[in-house]
Enzyme design. Structure first.
Site, PDB file in Angstrom:
ATOM      1  N   LYS A 226       0.584  -1.143  -0.174  1.00 26.07           N
ATOM      2  CA  LYS A 226       0.223   0.503  -0.386  1.00 26.07           C
ATOM      3  C   LYS A 226       0.847   1.252  -0.042  1.00 26.07           C
ATOM      4  O   LYS A 226       0.718   1.639  -0.828  1.00 26.07           O
ATOM      5  CB  LYS A 226      -0.818   0.169   1.311  1.00 26.07           C
ATOM      6  N   ASN A 227       1.849   1.518   0.988  1.00 27.29           N
ATOM      7  CA  ASN A 227       2.596   2.785   1.159  1.00 27.29           C
ATOM      8  C   ASN A 227       3.592   2.769   0.064  1.00 27.29           C
ATOM      9  O   ASN A 227       4.176   3.886   0.016  1.00 27.29           O
ATOM     10  CB  ASN A 227       3.159   2.770   2.677  1.00 27.29           C
TER      11      ASN A 227
ATOM     12  N   CYS B 201      -4.400  13.073  12.097  1.00 24.10           N
ATOM     13  CA  CYS B 201      -5.939  11.517  11.567  1.00 24.10           C
ATOM     14  C   CYS B 201      -5.680  11.047  13.485  1.00 24.10           C
ATOM     15  O   CYS B 201      -5.676  11.686  13.646  1.00 24.10           O
ATOM     16  CB  CYS B 201      -4.527  10.691  11.400  1.00 24.10           C
TER      17      CYS B 201
ATOM     18  N   ARG C  60       0.213  14.853  12.171  1.00 16.31           N
ATOM     19  CA  ARG C  60       0.779  14.417  11.209  1.00 16.31           C
ATOM     20  C   ARG C  60       1.850  15.549  10.422  1.00 16.31           C
ATOM     21  O   ARG C  60       0.998  15.539   9.295  1.00 16.31           O
ATOM     22  CB  ARG C  60       0.543  13.301  10.126  1.00 16.31           C
TER      23      ARG C  60
ATOM     24  N   ASP D 260       3.732   0.690  12.428  1.00 13.22           N
ATOM     25  CA  ASP D 260       2.895   0.066  11.476  1.00 13.22           C
ATOM     26  C   ASP D 260       1.922  -1.683  11.694  1.00 13.22           C
ATOM     27  O   ASP D 260       1.465  -2.167  11.340  1.00 13.22           O
ATOM     28  CB  ASP D 260       2.604   0.000   9.492  1.00 13.22           C
TER      29      ASP D 260
ATOM     30  N   ARG E 116      -9.598  -0.006   3.635  1.00 14.35           N
ATOM     31  CA  ARG E 116      -8.178   1.007   2.832  1.00 14.35           C
ATOM     32  C   ARG E 116      -6.781   0.488   2.738  1.00 14.35           C
ATOM     33  O   ARG E 116      -6.276   0.923   1.767  1.00 14.35           O
ATOM     34  CB  ARG E 116      -8.229   1.976   3.843  1.00 14.35           C
TER      35      ARG E 116
HETATM   36  N1  EPU Z   1       6.699  14.026  11.043  1.00 17.81           N
HETATM   37  C1  EPU Z   1       7.246  15.371  11.038  1.00 17.81           C
HETATM   38  N2  EPU Z   1       7.781  16.594  10.218  1.00 17.81           N
HETATM   39  C2  EPU Z   1       7.012  15.850   8.425  1.00 17.81           C
HETATM   40  C3  EPU Z   1       6.616  14.537   8.290  1.00 17.81           C
HETATM   41  C4  EPU Z   1       6.769  13.904   9.518  1.00 17.81           C
HETATM   42  O1  EPU Z   1       7.705  16.029  12.330  1.00 17.81           O
HETATM   43  O2  EPU Z   1       7.280  17.007   8.585  1.00 17.81           O
HETATM   44  C5  EPU Z   1       6.631  12.472  11.964  1.00 17.81           C
HETATM   45  C6  EPU Z   1       5.874  12.477  12.249  1.00 17.81           C
HETATM   46  O3  EPU Z   1       4.827  13.655  13.229  1.00 17.81           O
HETATM   47  C7  EPU Z   1       6.126  11.503  13.060  1.00 17.81           C
HETATM   48  C8  EPU Z   1       7.091  11.016  12.344  1.00 17.81           C
HETATM   49  O4  EPU Z   1       7.863  11.746  12.066  1.00 17.81           O
HETATM   50  O5  EPU Z   1       6.187  11.095  14.228  1.00 17.81           O
HETATM   51  C9  EPU Z   1       7.411   9.731  10.903  1.00 17.81           C
HETATM   52  O6  EPU Z   1       6.405  10.209   9.876  1.00 17.81           O
HETATM   53  P1  EPU Z   1       6.259   9.766   8.345  1.00 17.81           P
HETATM   54  O7  EPU Z   1       6.626  10.647   7.680  1.00 17.81           O
HETATM   55  O8  EPU Z   1       7.478   8.913   8.698  1.00 17.81           O
HETATM   56  O9  EPU Z   1       4.999   9.374   8.799  1.00 17.81           O
HETATM   57  P2  EPU Z   1       4.766   9.409   7.064  1.00 17.81           P
HETATM   58  O10 EPU Z   1       4.825   9.523   5.543  1.00 17.81           O
HETATM   59  O11 EPU Z   1       2.755  10.801   7.557  1.00 17.81           O
HETATM   60  C10 EPU Z   1       4.493   6.816   7.069  1.00 17.81           C
HETATM   61  C11 EPU Z   1       3.188   5.946   6.436  1.00 17.81           C
HETATM   62  C12 EPU Z   1       2.678   5.479   7.399  1.00 17.81           C
HETATM   63  C13 EPU Z   1       3.777   5.031   9.043  1.00 17.81           C
HETATM   64  C14 EPU Z   1       4.576   6.135   8.579  1.00 17.81           C
HETATM   65  C15 EPU Z   1       5.615   5.833   9.471  1.00 17.81           C
HETATM   66  C16 EPU Z   1       2.404   6.324   4.470  1.00 17.81           C
HETATM   67  C17 EPU Z   1       0.579   6.188   3.271  1.00 17.81           C
HETATM   68  N3  EPU Z   1       2.317   6.278   5.160  1.00 17.81           N
HETATM   69  O12 EPU Z   1       3.445   7.957   6.754  1.00 17.81           O
HETATM   70  O13 EPU Z   1       1.638   4.049   6.922  1.00 17.81           O
HETATM   71  O14 EPU Z   1       3.032   5.134   9.995  1.00 17.81           O
HETATM   72  O15 EPU Z   1       5.322   5.884   7.112  1.00 17.81           O
HETATM   73  O16 EPU Z   1       6.806   4.412   9.023  1.00 17.81           O
HETATM   74  O17 EPU Z   1       3.203   5.836   3.670  1.00 17.81           O
HETATM   75  C18 EPU Z   1      -0.511   2.652   8.094  1.00 17.81           C
HETATM   76  O18 EPU Z   1       0.178   1.448   7.205  1.00 17.81           O
HETATM   77  O19 EPU Z   1      -0.483   2.522   8.637  1.00 17.81           O
HETATM   78  C19 EPU Z   1       0.405   3.996   8.398  1.00 17.81           C
HETATM   79  C20 EPU Z   1      -0.421   4.909   9.356  1.00 17.81           C
END
Ligand code: EPU
Length: 430
Positions: free
Chosen positions: A22-23, A117, A122, A307, A399
């Site tokens: 998915k991701n 969320c 986020r 996850d 989803r």
């Molecule tokens: N963060 C910041 N600033 C940013 C971006 C992130 O502070 O600009 C923080 C977040 O608040 C969090 C940490 O950094 O504490 C990690 O966030 P990350 O950006 O890695 O998460 P994401 O890219 O928004 C993806 C997956 C999530 C998964 C996370 C961590 C997708 C669509 N989503 O989210 O997947 O938990 O990486 O591995 O790729 C799921 O599949 O259930 C899911 C939530």
């Protein structure tokens, strides 16, 4: 209202085939925007997040059609707008990848963002920091729309203050057509980051170092069309592995990359589960003896994935002894705990820690999926219980998990999807 009805108490057995990740899919589909020709993307999971991002690309003018259940044809050459301010876009967190892709291709993007969320705020400050370092201006309009614009994106150094999957991928997207070289330091290393880099490179991009914490992207002018197959879903695989252990069953998980599952396999082995690795499959055998408690600390890859954290909580509540989970990626990913407690689990949450006193008697109770992985945890918990559990809010589960009912049924689980209208219950096509 649709629900899953699960009657547990039986060990899982048999084989399950894992779908595409998915991701990876929700990043690679918008990444096609950067391409100057049509692409075919294969091994796409048939889940609602993929339908959503496909429809969003159609709204922008791209020609997107399904070739078969797991392949999409995407022609981005007909895109006529960089304005992605619609309810569909708002409904999907990964729509932030439109920013990097549209900015990289057209030099501008206007994208609606979803609010907080189910597991807290986020932020995307690191994404925006990257775009600005590349020379774009960004502004938040009305608190919910990001506008980004630039004359030319120019390669630069970006140091990420937090290891972010989304920021790493978004900066890769924007930089892949920038002038000169971009270096992302403290980059995330998840398998889907390597997958996105491989996809970009197959189109003619120049991305090196993906999978390490320094990624170098040298911009190119033209990206050509390709046929590309997405990697297997590490978290879907981890979910079935966890379910096998939770029911003390024995299953084979097929179409996977065992290397991507090392942290999950290591924890299950520590608990006493026997894991046998094959080239593209794993056998998970939890029939070999009593399971032992363990502690888990979630970390960016190659650490234990956040996850899979809720699914492990559901597993650990069945294992006697005290297990401690330390959620180190998200501020608050424990909403599901109160649902497990309704089933008799003894779990207390203190800040980033969840303390699980496992082995307490469990009973069926109506529970809800509070988010995608929380929903997976509810299924696992229900499978442990001698009794019938109803799980609501299953749209979250759908989803991200393809054919979840069919796959669990093939493993011998008693699970069905039903539509409740007051007193009536009607089973939906399994
Ligand atoms: N963060 C910041 N600033 C940013 C971006 C992130 O502070 O600009 C923080 C977040 O608040 C969090 C940490 O950094 O504490 C990690 O966030 P990350 O950006 O890695 O998460 P994401 O890219 O928004 C993806 C997956 C999530 C998964 C996370 C961590 C997708 C669509 N989503 O989210 O997947 O938990 O990486 O591995 O790729 C799921 O599949 O259930 C899911 C939530």
């Amino acid at each position: 209202m649709e629900k899953f009805v699960v009657t547990g108490g039986k060990p899982l057995s048999g084989e399950v085939t894992i779908s595409g990740a998915k991701n990876a899919a929700v990043a690679i589909i918008p990444a096609v925007i950067l391409c100057d020709e049509p692409c075919q993307i294969e091994n796409i999971p048939n889940i609602s997040d993929v339908s959503l991002i496909s429809r969003i690309l159609q709204q922008l003018g791209a020609n997107v059609r399904r070739i078969n259940r797991s392949s999409l044809y995407i022609d981005p050459t007909k895109i006529r707008t960089c304005n992605a301010v619609t309810d569909l876009v708002r409904g999907m967190r990964a729509s932030y990848y439109l920013l990097g892709a549209l900015l990289g291709k057209y030099g501008k993007a206007k994208v609606a963002l979803p609010g907080g969320c189910n597991f807290g705020v986020r932020p995307i400050d690191q994404h925006l920091k990257g775009f600005e370092a590349l020379g774009a201006t960004t502004q938040l309009v009305d608190g919910a729309i990001i506008e980004a614009e630039c004359d030319n994106l120019v390669g630069t150094h970006v140091y990420l203050d937090v290891v972010s999957v989304g920021a790493t991928m978004n900066i890769m997207l924007a930089a892949s057509k920038a002038k000169g070289q971009t270096i992302i330091e403290n980059a995330a290393r998840e398998p889907h980051i390597v997958d996105l880099a491989n996809f970009l490179n197959s189109m003619g991009a120049d991305v090196r170092g993906a999978g390490t914490d320094v990624i170098k992207i040298r911009g190119v002018e033209y990206l050509h069309g390709v046929t590309y197959s997405i990697i297997p879903d590490q978290i879907e695989a981890g979910t079935y592995m966890c379910a096998a252990a939770a029911t003390r069953g024995c299953i084979t998980v097929k179409n996977i990359t065992p290397k991507h599952l090392e942290s999950i396999s290591a924890k299950l082995r520590e608990m006493g589960v026997k894991i046998t690795e094959y080239d593209e499959a794993l056998k998970v055998d939890a029939t070999v003896g009593p399971l032992k408690r363990c502690n888990i600390k979630t970390m960016p890859h190659p650490g234990f994935p956040t996850d899979c954290q809720p699914q492990f909580a559901a597993l650990l509540m069945s294992v006697p002894g005290t297990s401690i989970i330390n959620e180190n990626v998200w501020d608050n990913r424990y909403q599901y705990v109160s649902e497990l407690v309704r089933m008799g689990a003894q779990i207390s949450v203190e800040g980033r820690l969840a303390i699980i006193e496992g082995g307490t008697p469990l009973t069926a109770a109506p529970v809800k999926a509070t988010d995608l992985r929380a929903g997976a945890a509810m299924i696992i918990a229900a499978l442990e219980i001698n009794g019938t559990t109803e799980i609501s809010n299953i749209q979250y589960i759908e989803r991200g998990y393809e054919d979840v009912v069919e796959k669990f049924r093939a493993l011998g689980a008693d699970i069905k999807k039903v539509y409740f209208t007051g007193d009536n219950e009607q089973e939906l096509g399994a």
